[in-house]
Design a protein around this motif. Structure first.
Motif, PDB file in Angstrom:
ATOM      1  N   SER A   1      -0.606 -10.768 -15.003  1.00  0.00           N
ATOM      2  CA  SER A   1      -1.525  -9.658 -15.253  1.00  0.00           C
ATOM      3  C   SER A   1      -2.786 -10.129 -15.961  1.00  0.00           C
ATOM      4  O   SER A   1      -2.735 -10.698 -17.042  1.00  0.00           O
ATOM      5  N   ASP A   2      -3.911  -9.905 -15.309  1.00  0.00           N
ATOM      6  CA  ASP A   2      -5.184 -10.368 -15.853  1.00  0.00           C
ATOM      7  C   ASP A   2      -6.298  -9.618 -15.131  1.00  0.00           C
ATOM      8  O   ASP A   2      -6.363  -9.639 -13.899  1.00  0.00           O
ATOM      9  N   VAL A   3      -7.182  -8.950 -15.889  1.00  0.00           N
ATOM     10  CA  VAL A   3      -8.256  -8.200 -15.257  1.00  0.00           C
ATOM     11  C   VAL A   3      -9.275  -9.120 -14.592  1.00  0.00           C
ATOM     12  O   VAL A   3     -10.133  -8.670 -13.837  1.00  0.00           O
ATOM     13  N   ASP A   4      -9.188 -10.446 -14.853  1.00  0.00           N
ATOM     14  CA  ASP A   4     -10.147 -11.389 -14.270  1.00  0.00           C
ATOM     15  C   ASP A   4      -9.938 -11.569 -12.768  1.00  0.00           C
ATOM     16  O   ASP A   4     -10.801 -12.114 -12.080  1.00  0.00           O
ATOM     17  N   GLU A   5      -8.799 -11.143 -12.261  1.00  0.00           N
ATOM     18  CA  GLU A   5      -8.543 -11.283 -10.836  1.00  0.00           C
ATOM     19  C   GLU A   5      -7.867 -10.027 -10.311  1.00  0.00           C
ATOM     20  O   GLU A   5      -7.273  -9.254 -11.064  1.00  0.00           O
ATOM     21  N   LEU A   6      -7.975  -9.814  -9.015  1.00  0.00           N
ATOM     22  CA  LEU A   6      -7.394  -8.628  -8.397  1.00  0.00           C
ATOM     23  C   LEU A   6      -5.873  -8.734  -8.374  1.00  0.00           C
ATOM     24  O   LEU A   6      -5.322  -9.792  -8.073  1.00  0.00           O
TER      25      LEU A   6
ATOM     26  N   PRO B   1      -2.079  -7.797  -6.854  1.00  0.00           N
ATOM     27  CA  PRO B   1      -1.635  -7.705  -5.456  1.00  0.00           C
ATOM     28  C   PRO B   1      -1.913  -6.350  -4.823  1.00  0.00           C
ATOM     29  O   PRO B   1      -2.316  -6.284  -3.658  1.00  0.00           O
ATOM     30  N   SER B   2      -1.710  -5.255  -5.571  1.00  0.00           N
ATOM     31  CA  SER B   2      -1.957  -3.931  -4.993  1.00  0.00           C
ATOM     32  C   SER B   2      -3.443  -3.661  -4.803  1.00  0.00           C
ATOM     33  O   SER B   2      -3.836  -2.888  -3.927  1.00  0.00           O
ATOM     34  N   GLU B   3      -4.298  -4.304  -5.600  1.00  0.00           N
ATOM     35  CA  GLU B   3      -5.744  -4.123  -5.453  1.00  0.00           C
ATOM     36  C   GLU B   3      -6.301  -4.839  -4.234  1.00  0.00           C
ATOM     37  O   GLU B   3      -7.362  -4.470  -3.716  1.00  0.00           O
ATOM     38  N   ARG B   4      -5.625  -5.868  -3.779  1.00  0.00           N
ATOM     39  CA  ARG B   4      -6.157  -6.656  -2.660  1.00  0.00           C
ATOM     40  C   ARG B   4      -6.287  -5.827  -1.392  1.00  0.00           C
ATOM     41  O   ARG B   4      -7.141  -6.098  -0.543  1.00  0.00           O
ATOM     42  N   PHE B   5      -5.439  -4.826  -1.262  1.00  0.00           N
ATOM     43  CA  PHE B   5      -5.557  -3.926  -0.108  1.00  0.00           C
ATOM     44  C   PHE B   5      -6.947  -3.294  -0.069  1.00  0.00           C
ATOM     45  O   PHE B   5      -7.582  -3.208   0.993  1.00  0.00           O
ATOM     46  N   TRP B   6      -7.423  -2.855  -1.242  1.00  0.00           N
ATOM     47  CA  TRP B   6      -8.721  -2.188  -1.292  1.00  0.00           C
ATOM     48  C   TRP B   6      -9.857  -3.189  -1.065  1.00  0.00           C
ATOM     49  O   TRP B   6     -10.869  -2.853  -0.432  1.00  0.00           O
ATOM     50  N   ASN B   7      -9.692  -4.378  -1.574  1.00  0.00           N
ATOM     51  CA  ASN B   7     -10.681  -5.431  -1.334  1.00  0.00           C
ATOM     52  C   ASN B   7     -10.808  -5.726   0.160  1.00  0.00           C
ATOM     53  O   ASN B   7     -11.909  -5.859   0.711  1.00  0.00           O
ATOM     54  N   GLU B   8      -9.661  -5.787   0.826  1.00  0.00           N
ATOM     55  CA  GLU B   8      -9.650  -6.070   2.259  1.00  0.00           C
ATOM     56  C   GLU B   8     -10.181  -4.893   3.081  1.00  0.00           C
ATOM     57  O   GLU B   8     -10.654  -5.078   4.214  1.00  0.00           O
ATOM     58  N   SER B   9     -10.117  -3.683   2.508  1.00  0.00           N
ATOM     59  CA  SER B   9     -10.550  -2.483   3.228  1.00  0.00           C
ATOM     60  C   SER B   9     -11.986  -2.076   2.902  1.00  0.00           C
ATOM     61  O   SER B   9     -12.480  -1.073   3.436  1.00  0.00           O
TER      62      SER B   9
ATOM     63  N   PRO C   1     -17.871  -1.951  -7.454  1.00  0.00           N
ATOM     64  CA  PRO C   1     -18.183  -3.380  -7.253  1.00  0.00           C
ATOM     65  C   PRO C   1     -16.981  -4.312  -7.347  1.00  0.00           C
ATOM     66  O   PRO C   1     -16.955  -5.357  -6.693  1.00  0.00           O
ATOM     67  N   ARG C   2     -15.974  -3.943  -8.139  1.00  0.00           N
ATOM     68  CA  ARG C   2     -14.800  -4.807  -8.302  1.00  0.00           C
ATOM     69  C   ARG C   2     -14.144  -5.133  -6.966  1.00  0.00           C
ATOM     70  O   ARG C   2     -13.508  -6.195  -6.817  1.00  0.00           O
ATOM     71  N   TYR C   3     -14.281  -4.262  -5.981  1.00  0.00           N
ATOM     72  CA  TYR C   3     -13.541  -4.429  -4.719  1.00  0.00           C
ATOM     73  C   TYR C   3     -14.404  -4.955  -3.580  1.00  0.00           C
ATOM     74  O   TYR C   3     -13.945  -5.030  -2.441  1.00  0.00           O
ATOM     75  N   ARG C   4     -15.644  -5.343  -3.895  1.00  0.00           N
ATOM     76  CA  ARG C   4     -16.480  -5.960  -2.876  1.00  0.00           C
ATOM     77  C   ARG C   4     -15.907  -7.331  -2.473  1.00  0.00           C
ATOM     78  O   ARG C   4     -15.362  -8.051  -3.310  1.00  0.00           O
ATOM     79  N   PRO C   5     -16.041  -7.686  -1.209  1.00  0.00           N
ATOM     80  CA  PRO C   5     -15.588  -9.036  -0.786  1.00  0.00           C
ATOM     81  C   PRO C   5     -16.300 -10.117  -1.598  1.00  0.00           C
ATOM     82  O   PRO C   5     -17.509 -10.052  -1.831  1.00  0.00           O
ATOM     83  N   GLY C   6     -15.529 -11.072  -2.087  1.00  0.00           N
ATOM     84  CA  GLY C   6     -16.097 -12.168  -2.860  1.00  0.00           C
ATOM     85  C   GLY C   6     -16.317 -11.863  -4.323  1.00  0.00           C
ATOM     86  O   GLY C   6     -16.906 -12.679  -5.048  1.00  0.00           O
ATOM     87  N   TRP C   7     -15.823 -10.699  -4.796  1.00  0.00           N
ATOM     88  CA  TRP C   7     -16.020 -10.343  -6.213  1.00  0.00           C
ATOM     89  C   TRP C   7     -15.384 -11.380  -7.130  1.00  0.00           C
ATOM     90  O   TRP C   7     -14.276 -11.864  -6.882  1.00  0.00           O
TER      91      TRP C   7
END
Length: 391
Positions: A20-25, A27-35, A48-54
């Protein structure tokens, strides 16, 4: 194409190795990053946290940065690009969540959508996620907890009771039991109270995360309250006899008829809804606030340990109408005093709030604002038809 079982298997595996670390997404957040880009093509923009390459842009004091804030899964806030409206997205799988999808679509269009007693949260859009089997995103208006900001007067509380009971009555008249009424499933549309908006996670701050969000009182801008999360709700056809169902453990774990051997028996879910609503009022208003004795008799009936002794929702509404008529304008404008203010060391706060209340009351009277602010006769602007927006 990923199925529901495959998705959660992958998620469980990823969580096991995630630190657990706010510095990286997560596992459940990666869905939103990919979408992210697909959602933009559908008219919705994530933070902005979920933009590709954040990548995290802080070296310390991460909590001072907007993109360090993480929503509660399976929910995600977003902005509707066409008008800047803040929305909330909920991940739902079919057939697991078919009941919830069906009820929300039913209440969001047609004649039921214009029923003034309809306080069920409504759908703005229903998106079918590409690359998955039966995964949908239900897009709804963004709302906040019914008691944030706090109630300032007895009259403001009375309006809440009225709308809460109306919402339950609407469902019960459709022979639908909610089955999960609790603090987290009662929200309000605060768009009038916060005309300039607020941040979806740090809700005391502005949307740009740069200052305190300014707001009005409920008396100045009456809100509309909603019952959300119909995932455990069920329809019971009267033609099939008395409504009976197995207990479900939702957010409220204090239901008397579910205790002991009762958890192994069938029960009528409609009196349980009455208990849920009564318990919510008992916890927040009778125990959390001072001098709410006027609602005591109604609440005691609603939380009766014997389900058959509880009034039905129509009787509860009738009693509330009589109670409203019996309270004077002065009583309704009385300050909603939090019990914690009665502690000795809270005296300065109590004095400050009392003085502020007196000044507000003078202003309300001058502008002839009613002691019970009400939006109960207004109907929100729901979409005419909510169709599945597929890829």
């Amino acid at each position: 194409m990923t199925t529901e079982q495959e998705y959660y298997t992958k998620l469980t595996t990823a969580v096991q190795v995630y630190v657990s670390d706010v510095d990286e997404l997560s596992p459940s957040e990666r869905f939103w990053n990919e979408s992210y880009e697909w959602l933009e093509s559908k008219g919705y923009r994530l933070r902005p946290r979920y933009r590709p390459g954040w990548k995290a842009n802080w070296t310390k004091s991460w909590n001072k940065y907007e993109d360090s804030l993480i929503p509660r899964r399976p929910l995600m806030d977003a902005t509707r690009i066409s008008d800047g409206k803040m929305v909330i997205m909920k991940r739902l799988w079919s057939p697991t969540h078919d009941h919830e999808i069906e009820f929300n679509r039913k209440f969001s269009s047609g004649a039921l959508a214009t029923d003034p007693f309809n306080h069920s949260n409504y759908i703005l859009d229903l998106l079918e996620v590409p690359g998955y089997v039966g995964l949908f995103l239900m897009v709804m208006p963004f709302m906040r907890s019914y008691n944030n900001p706090r109630f300032l007067t007895i009259g403001e509380s009375m309006d809440f009771f009225q709308q809460l009971f109306e919402g339950i009555a609407f469902l019960h008249r459709q022979n639908i039991a909610h089955r999960d009424i609790h603090h987290g499933n009662v929200l309000m549309d605060a768009s009038d109270i916060y005309p300039e908006g607020f941040h979806p996670i740090a809700q005391d701050l502005t949307r740009d995360f740069k200052g305190a969000a300014k707001h009005y009182s409920r008396t100045e801008h009456p809100p509309r309250y909603y019952l959300i999360d119909l995932g455990l709700s069920r329809h019971y056809d009267p033609a099939n006899g008395p409504p009976l169902d197995w207990p479900v453990l939702g957010g409220n774990k204090t239901v008397p008829e579910f205790e002991g051997e009762g958890y192994k028996q069938l029960h009528d879910p409609f009196p349980t809804d009455i208990y849920y609503a009564g318990q919510l009022i008992r916890e927040h208003f009778l125990r959390g606030l001072y001098d709410f004795h006027f609602i005591y008799d109604i609440v005691v009936q609603m939380v009766d340990p014997v389900p058959s002794e509880r009034p039905n929702i129509e009787q509860v509404l009738s009693q509330l109408v009589e109670l409203r008529a019996s309270l004077t304008s002065r009583e309704l404008r009385t300050r909603a005093l939090e019990r914690k203010e009665l502690v000795t060391y809270m005296a300065p706060l109590r004095l400050y709030r009392a003085m502020s209340h007196s000044l507000r009351t003078l202003r309300y009277r001058f502008h002839k604002l009613p002691p019970i602010p009400s939006k109960t006769t207004e109907v929100d602007s729901r979409e005419e038809n909510v169709e599945v927006n597929s890829s």
